[in-house]
Motif scaffolding. Structure first.
Motif, PDB file in Angstrom:
ATOM      1  N   GLY A  96     101.404  24.178  75.326  1.00  0.00           N
ATOM      2  CA  GLY A  96     100.986  25.314  74.269  1.00  0.00           C
ATOM      3  C   GLY A  96     101.698  26.534  74.402  1.00  0.00           C
ATOM      4  N   TYR A  97     102.211  26.826  75.559  1.00  0.00           N
ATOM      5  CA  TYR A  97     102.934  28.163  75.847  1.00  0.00           C
ATOM      6  C   TYR A  97     104.504  27.745  75.004  1.00  0.00           C
ATOM      7  CZ  TYR A  97      99.966  28.936  79.776  1.00  0.00           C
ATOM      8  OH  TYR A  97      98.903  29.038  80.587  1.00  0.00           O
ATOM      9  N   VAL A  98     104.919  26.411  75.117  1.00  0.00           N
ATOM     10  CA  VAL A  98     106.382  26.124  74.828  1.00  0.00           C
ATOM     11  C   VAL A  98     106.053  25.961  73.223  1.00  0.00           C
ATOM     12  CG1 VAL A  98     108.135  24.162  74.592  1.00  0.00           C
ATOM     13  CG2 VAL A  98     106.846  24.577  76.855  1.00  0.00           C
ATOM     14  N   ALA A  99     104.951  25.404  72.747  1.00  0.00           N
ATOM     15  CA  ALA A  99     104.768  25.304  71.061  1.00  0.00           C
ATOM     16  C   ALA A  99     104.742  26.819  70.536  1.00  0.00           C
ATOM     17  CB  ALA A  99     103.343  24.508  71.030  1.00  0.00           C
ATOM     18  N   GLN A 100     104.085  27.720  71.217  1.00  0.00           N
ATOM     19  CA  GLN A 100     104.165  28.972  70.789  1.00  0.00           C
ATOM     20  C   GLN A 100     105.565  29.624  70.648  1.00  0.00           C
ATOM     21  OE1 GLN A 100     101.513  31.565  72.972  1.00  0.00           O
ATOM     22  NE2 GLN A 100     100.285  29.806  73.574  1.00  0.00           N
ATOM     23  N   HIS A 101     106.388  29.318  71.313  1.00  0.00           N
ATOM     24  CA  HIS A 101     107.891  29.779  71.450  1.00  0.00           C
ATOM     25  C   HIS A 101     108.525  29.029  70.369  1.00  0.00           C
ATOM     26  CE1 HIS A 101     108.277  32.704  74.951  1.00  0.00           C
ATOM     27  NE2 HIS A 101     107.132  32.004  75.315  1.00  0.00           N
ATOM     28  N   PHE A 102     108.310  27.804  70.209  1.00  0.00           N
ATOM     29  CA  PHE A 102     108.846  26.936  69.200  1.00  0.00           C
ATOM     30  C   PHE A 102     108.718  27.521  67.911  1.00  0.00           C
ATOM     31  CE2 PHE A 102     109.584  23.530  66.348  1.00  0.00           C
ATOM     32  CZ  PHE A 102     110.983  22.995  66.948  1.00  0.00           C
TER      33      PHE A 102
END
Ligand code: MLT
Length: 268
Positions: A96-102
């Motif tokens: 989810g942290y990666v998804a936010q950055h993406f």
């Protein structure tokens, strides 16, 4: 299937089904197989479930450095796969942290965002200290002393009792993650930036999913995400911990499908 990103790092991806691309980003310290209860969704969508660099069958020619680096790996991966249409990005916890950055780094690549048992806030000083302790244990004794305690926090005690297969899978995934990846990812998690302001730039339809008993990223984290994301809706899954897509797959899959139907990305 493996694709080389960032020059040399081979990323493994499980790609199945056709239709709307759904990028599934796993949590720490797991891999793409945590999404196996979502494979039935491949009847109506194109599931793209990579192992993030260093995890599962992916390489870590260069170690994990940041959530932003992992997001740019995903951009390269989609490019290598020839996927140009906007995708639904779904990430659980670290995913989810990666998804936010993406979503912030590549807004044109995102049709919708699904944040599962995750948070916008950076680590508190106490959480950072806790990660430093884990790093010291792993460096001196490996991951074994941490396995039981980590799994205990991931799922509810009832699910641990009723679903021994789930416990077995989680233990296996944790044990097979290399020391180098565990340590580099823990540093990256501890240093990840606060996304509460940046997430305001996200305007695509967003679904927030959280287990009511999640002790790692509790419901209050998603309540605060609801206030920050303009186009969000939220589903709280009862009797469920941090791993809601694994612990309560039927409810999770139905919530995701209903959301994608409601926002017109798949037909009813
Ligand atoms: C995860 O499940 O990915 C981790 O618990 C995330 C975190 O420790 O912040």
């Amino acid at each position: 299937m493996k694709y080389a990103v960032a020059g040399t790092t081979g990323l493994f991806v499980d790609s199945r089904g056709t239709g709307l691309p759904l990028l599934l980003l796993h949590g720490f310290p797991l891999d793409h197989s945590m999404w196996s209860a979502q494979w039935p969704l491949a009847q109506t969508m194109h599931l793209i479930a990579p192992d993030l660099r260093g995890f599962g069958q992916s390489e870590a020619t260069e170690p994990v450095q940041s959530m932003s680096q992992l997001a740019s790996d995903m951009d390269s991966l989609l490019m290598h796969m020839g996927i140009e249409v906007p995708v639904v990005v779904c990430g659980l916890s670290m995913g989810g942290y990666v998804a936010q950055h993406f979503a912030v780094q590549y807004p044109d690549r995102v049709a919708a965002l699904v944040l599962v048992d995750t948070k916008l806030e950076a680590d508190s000083p106490e959480a950072r200290e806790q990660r430093q302790k884990q790093i010291r244990v792993i460096e001196h004794h490996g991951v074994e002393p941490l396995v039981d305690a980590v799994v205990e926090r991931l799922i509810t005690s009832a699910h641990a009792r009723e679903q021994p297969v789930l416990v077995e899978l989680l233990c296996k995934l944790i044990r097979r993650t290399s020391k180098a990846t565990l340590v580099s990812a823990l540093h990256a998690l501890a240093n990840r930036p606060d996304m509460t302001e940046a997430i305001g730039e996200v305007t695509v339809p967003t679904l927030l999913v959280v287990g009511r008993e999640d002790v790692i990223t509790p419901v209050s984290c998603m309540d605060s995400a609801m206030r920050k994301i303009s186009n969000a809706r939220m589903v709280v899954i009862p009797d469920c911990g941090h791993m809601s897509s694994m612990e309560s797959p039927l409810i999770f899959n139905a919530a995701l499908t209903t959301f994608l139907q409601e926002v017109g990305l798949i037909s009813a």
